[in-house]
Scaffold this motif. Sequence first.
Motif, PDB file in Angstrom:
ATOM      1  N   LEU A  58      24.590  21.566 -26.453  1.00 48.04           N
ATOM      2  CA  LEU A  58      24.996  20.853 -25.235  1.00 48.04           C
ATOM      3  C   LEU A  58      23.900  19.903 -24.780  1.00 48.04           C
ATOM      4  CD1 LEU A  58      26.573  23.731 -23.120  1.00 48.04           C
ATOM      5  CD2 LEU A  58      27.729  22.072 -24.570  1.00 48.04           C
ATOM      6  N   LYS A  59      24.137  18.611 -24.944  1.00 48.22           N
ATOM      7  CA  LYS A  59      23.159  17.644 -24.437  1.00 48.22           C
ATOM      8  C   LYS A  59      23.590  17.239 -23.047  1.00 48.22           C
ATOM      9  CE  LYS A  59      22.310  15.791 -28.981  1.00 48.22           C
ATOM     10  NZ  LYS A  59      22.236  14.564 -29.756  1.00 48.22           N
ATOM     11  N   LEU A  60      22.697  17.460 -22.097  1.00 51.91           N
ATOM     12  CA  LEU A  60      23.081  17.248 -20.703  1.00 51.91           C
ATOM     13  C   LEU A  60      22.262  16.119 -20.079  1.00 51.91           C
ATOM     14  CD1 LEU A  60      23.152  21.041 -19.899  1.00 51.91           C
ATOM     15  CD2 LEU A  60      25.143  19.547 -20.041  1.00 51.91           C
ATOM     16  N   PRO A  61      22.918  15.303 -19.249  1.00 51.06           N
ATOM     17  CA  PRO A  61      22.197  14.235 -18.552  1.00 51.06           C
ATOM     18  C   PRO A  61      21.335  14.829 -17.460  1.00 51.06           C
ATOM     19  CG  PRO A  61      24.443  14.329 -17.771  1.00 51.06           C
ATOM     20  CD  PRO A  61      24.336  15.362 -18.851  1.00 51.06           C
ATOM     21  N   SER A  62      20.114  14.349 -17.322  1.00 55.46           N
ATOM     22  CA  SER A  62      19.246  14.936 -16.306  1.00 55.46           C
ATOM     23  C   SER A  62      18.670  13.869 -15.383  1.00 55.46           C
ATOM     24  CB  SER A  62      18.140  15.746 -16.972  1.00 55.46           C
ATOM     25  OG  SER A  62      17.460  16.490 -16.005  1.00 55.46           O
ATOM     26  N   VAL A  63      17.913  14.329 -14.372  1.00 57.59           N
ATOM     27  CA  VAL A  63      17.499  13.435 -13.297  1.00 57.59           C
ATOM     28  C   VAL A  63      16.560  12.314 -13.715  1.00 57.59           C
ATOM     29  CG1 VAL A  63      17.832  14.948 -11.322  1.00 57.59           C
ATOM     30  CG2 VAL A  63      15.774  15.139 -12.661  1.00 57.59           C
ATOM     31  N   GLY A  65      17.067  10.397 -16.049  1.00 57.57           N
ATOM     32  CA  GLY A  65      17.826   9.366 -16.734  1.00 57.57           C
ATOM     33  C   GLY A  65      17.799   9.533 -18.231  1.00 57.57           C
ATOM     34  N   SER A  66      17.416  10.710 -18.697  1.00 53.22           N
ATOM     35  CA  SER A  66      17.501  10.971 -20.132  1.00 53.22           C
ATOM     36  C   SER A  66      18.258  12.279 -20.339  1.00 53.22           C
ATOM     37  CB  SER A  66      16.110  11.042 -20.762  1.00 53.22           C
ATOM     38  OG  SER A  66      15.387  12.105 -20.203  1.00 53.22           O
ATOM     39  N   CYS A  67      18.562  12.554 -21.591  1.00 55.90           N
ATOM     40  CA  CYS A  67      19.345  13.740 -21.924  1.00 55.90           C
ATOM     41  C   CYS A  67      18.486  14.773 -22.619  1.00 55.90           C
ATOM     42  CB  CYS A  67      20.455  13.371 -22.910  1.00 55.90           C
ATOM     43  SG  CYS A  67      21.986  12.962 -22.110  1.00 55.90           S
ATOM     44  N   SER A  68      18.789  16.025 -22.355  1.00 53.40           N
ATOM     45  CA  SER A  68      18.137  17.077 -23.127  1.00 53.40           C
ATOM     46  C   SER A  68      19.081  18.262 -23.170  1.00 53.40           C
ATOM     47  CB  SER A  68      16.800  17.441 -22.495  1.00 53.40           C
ATOM     48  OG  SER A  68      16.068  18.232 -23.392  1.00 53.40           O
ATOM     49  N   HIS A  69      18.639  19.339 -23.800  1.00 55.52           N
ATOM     50  CA  HIS A  69      19.567  20.462 -23.926  1.00 55.52           C
ATOM     51  C   HIS A  69      18.875  21.778 -23.627  1.00 55.52           C
ATOM     52  CE1 HIS A  69      17.748  21.475 -27.791  1.00 55.52           C
ATOM     53  NE2 HIS A  69      17.700  20.180 -27.992  1.00 55.52           N
ATOM     54  N   ILE A 181       7.271  13.285 -20.270  1.00 54.92           N
ATOM     55  CA  ILE A 181       8.578  12.801 -20.746  1.00 54.92           C
ATOM     56  C   ILE A 181       9.609  13.924 -20.649  1.00 54.92           C
ATOM     57  CG2 ILE A 181       9.863  11.996 -22.777  1.00 54.92           C
ATOM     58  CD1 ILE A 181       7.327  10.540 -23.657  1.00 54.92           C
ATOM     59  N   PHE A 182       9.165  15.147 -20.983  1.00 55.17           N
ATOM     60  CA  PHE A 182      10.098  16.277 -20.971  1.00 55.17           C
ATOM     61  C   PHE A 182      10.280  16.861 -19.569  1.00 55.17           C
ATOM     62  CE2 PHE A 182       8.656  17.085 -25.521  1.00 55.17           C
ATOM     63  CZ  PHE A 182       9.824  16.588 -26.067  1.00 55.17           C
ATOM     64  N   THR A 185      13.032  15.898 -16.928  1.00 51.04           N
ATOM     65  CA  THR A 185      14.347  16.119 -17.523  1.00 51.04           C
ATOM     66  C   THR A 185      14.654  17.598 -17.598  1.00 51.04           C
ATOM     67  OG1 THR A 185      13.893  14.226 -18.920  1.00 51.04           O
ATOM     68  CG2 THR A 185      15.765  15.573 -19.539  1.00 51.04           C
ATOM     69  N   LEU A 189      17.511  21.459 -16.056  1.00 51.57           N
ATOM     70  CA  LEU A 189      18.216  22.147 -17.140  1.00 51.57           C
ATOM     71  C   LEU A 189      17.725  23.581 -17.284  1.00 51.57           C
ATOM     72  CD1 LEU A 189      18.540  19.403 -19.905  1.00 51.57           C
ATOM     73  CD2 LEU A 189      19.997  19.900 -17.954  1.00 51.57           C
TER      74      LEU A 189
ATOM     75  N   GLY B  19      21.797  14.789 -13.361  1.00 49.91           N
ATOM     76  CA  GLY B  19      21.432  13.444 -13.780  1.00 49.91           C
ATOM     77  C   GLY B  19      22.493  12.410 -13.486  1.00 49.91           C
ATOM     78  N   TRP B  22      22.058  10.406 -10.532  1.00 50.75           N
ATOM     79  CA  TRP B  22      20.922   9.499 -10.631  1.00 50.75           C
ATOM     80  C   TRP B  22      21.388   8.049 -10.664  1.00 50.75           C
ATOM     81  CZ3 TRP B  22      16.335  10.541  -9.303  1.00 50.75           C
ATOM     82  CH2 TRP B  22      15.234   9.851  -9.780  1.00 50.75           C
ATOM     83  N   ALA B  29      20.178   4.446 -15.542  1.00 52.00           N
ATOM     84  CA  ALA B  29      19.740   5.378 -16.568  1.00 52.00           C
ATOM     85  C   ALA B  29      20.543   5.169 -17.841  1.00 52.00           C
ATOM     86  CB  ALA B  29      19.916   6.801 -16.073  1.00 52.00           C
ATOM     87  N   PHE B  31      20.322   7.593 -20.308  1.00 51.40           N
ATOM     88  CA  PHE B  31      20.552   8.952 -20.798  1.00 51.40           C
ATOM     89  C   PHE B  31      20.327   9.070 -22.298  1.00 51.40           C
ATOM     90  CE2 PHE B  31      23.133   8.974 -16.845  1.00 51.40           C
ATOM     91  CZ  PHE B  31      22.321   9.862 -16.166  1.00 51.40           C
ATOM     92  N   ALA B  32      19.240   8.478 -22.740  1.00 50.85           N
ATOM     93  CA  ALA B  32      18.844   8.663 -24.138  1.00 50.85           C
ATOM     94  C   ALA B  32      18.271  10.067 -24.292  1.00 50.85           C
ATOM     95  CB  ALA B  32      17.796   7.626 -24.511  1.00 50.85           C
ATOM     96  N   GLY B  33      18.310  10.608 -25.499  1.00 52.97           N
ATOM     97  CA  GLY B  33      17.775  11.948 -25.731  1.00 52.97           C
ATOM     98  C   GLY B  33      16.264  11.967 -25.543  1.00 52.97           C
ATOM     99  N   SER B  34      15.746  13.040 -24.899  1.00 48.83           N
ATOM    100  CA  SER B  34      14.303  13.086 -24.652  1.00 48.83           C
ATOM    101  C   SER B  34      13.516  13.225 -25.950  1.00 48.83           C
ATOM    102  CB  SER B  34      13.954  14.215 -23.682  1.00 48.83           C
ATOM    103  OG  SER B  34      14.355  15.456 -24.192  1.00 48.83           O
TER     104      SER B  34
END
Lengths: 216, 112
Positions: A58-63, A65-69, A181-182, A185, A189, B19, B22, B29, B31-34
């Motif tokens: 599950l890749k989730l959008p985070s505050v 402005g990037s995605c992580s899981h 960077i992490f 985000t 999560l 997010g 946001w 944003a 929402f690119a992968g970290s």
Amino acid sequence: MHISEGFLPASHAVGWTLVSAPIAAWSVRRVSRALRQEPRARLELAAVGGFAFALSALKLPSVSGSCSHPTGSGLGAILVGPAKMPAIGLAVLLFQALLLAHGGLTTLGANLFSLSVAGPLVSWTTFSLCGKAGLPSEAGIFSGTALGNLATYAVTAAQLAFAYPDPHSGFSAAFVKFASIFALTQIPLAISEGLLTVVVAKALRRARFSIAEASS
Amino acid sequence: MRFPDYLLLAFALLAALSGLFWNRLGARAEFAGSDGLVVKALGERAKPSFEPLWKPPSAEVESGLFALQAAIGGALAGYVIGRARGAKPSRVANTFDPVSYTHLTLPTNREV
């Protein structure tokens, strides 16, 4: 937390593989022995393995402005103990490295260490300490899972900083750069994964899985 | 203090999707992968020394494979929870009190 394929210098790739390979082999042996000897272990491992598989997809959008899981490994660390998590993590990471080009074979050792060794150890230690402090098990599950998630990403940042230190200020500046960077985000999560894990752990307990086993 | 499950799940969902608010706040944003952002931060210093053996040929195939991964995991975990709950003595059966049918089989009682 996935360091992409080929992005670790050869010496680091070999080093992390040498660190993680014996741990993974030991864990796979523990799991296969448990599968043979305890009929209940099959169900428990399927539940926590399935949870880890689902959540790490599950890749989730985070505050930021990037995605992580989420990592999905806190539940397993608390329910079946951290020793069995490297075997589960190996299955997840191999699936993603071979079919999704997410992570990789040269970075498998480093990724396995952050996801399935460091994270679960932090989750389990936090959960045990909360239990010793007399806190309700929900508090232990929540904080154990959330901190384990953050620990996984902190270790990834450290691995990257170790491989690519800042030319002027070395490891610490590089660590701050990668961790930042992490961090933003990952914090929402981690909270989200902690809350979800509490609900799933309660459901498993109602289904007569004991979550106290891990703390003994 | 105990929280009901639906409240925990609502907060989990809110945090997971935080997010998305946001963008509404004016931050554009992507929402690119970290994981990918970290690779970008490495910049020129890092060149991949090894390529993945196989890459999903398109974003659609990739999202499909991620969905497959989630489906396998969800099915496994759901099967175990469902099976373990089903193995418990049924709650429905326990809500009925035992009924005696003796009065139906003993007509004499009725005629007395």
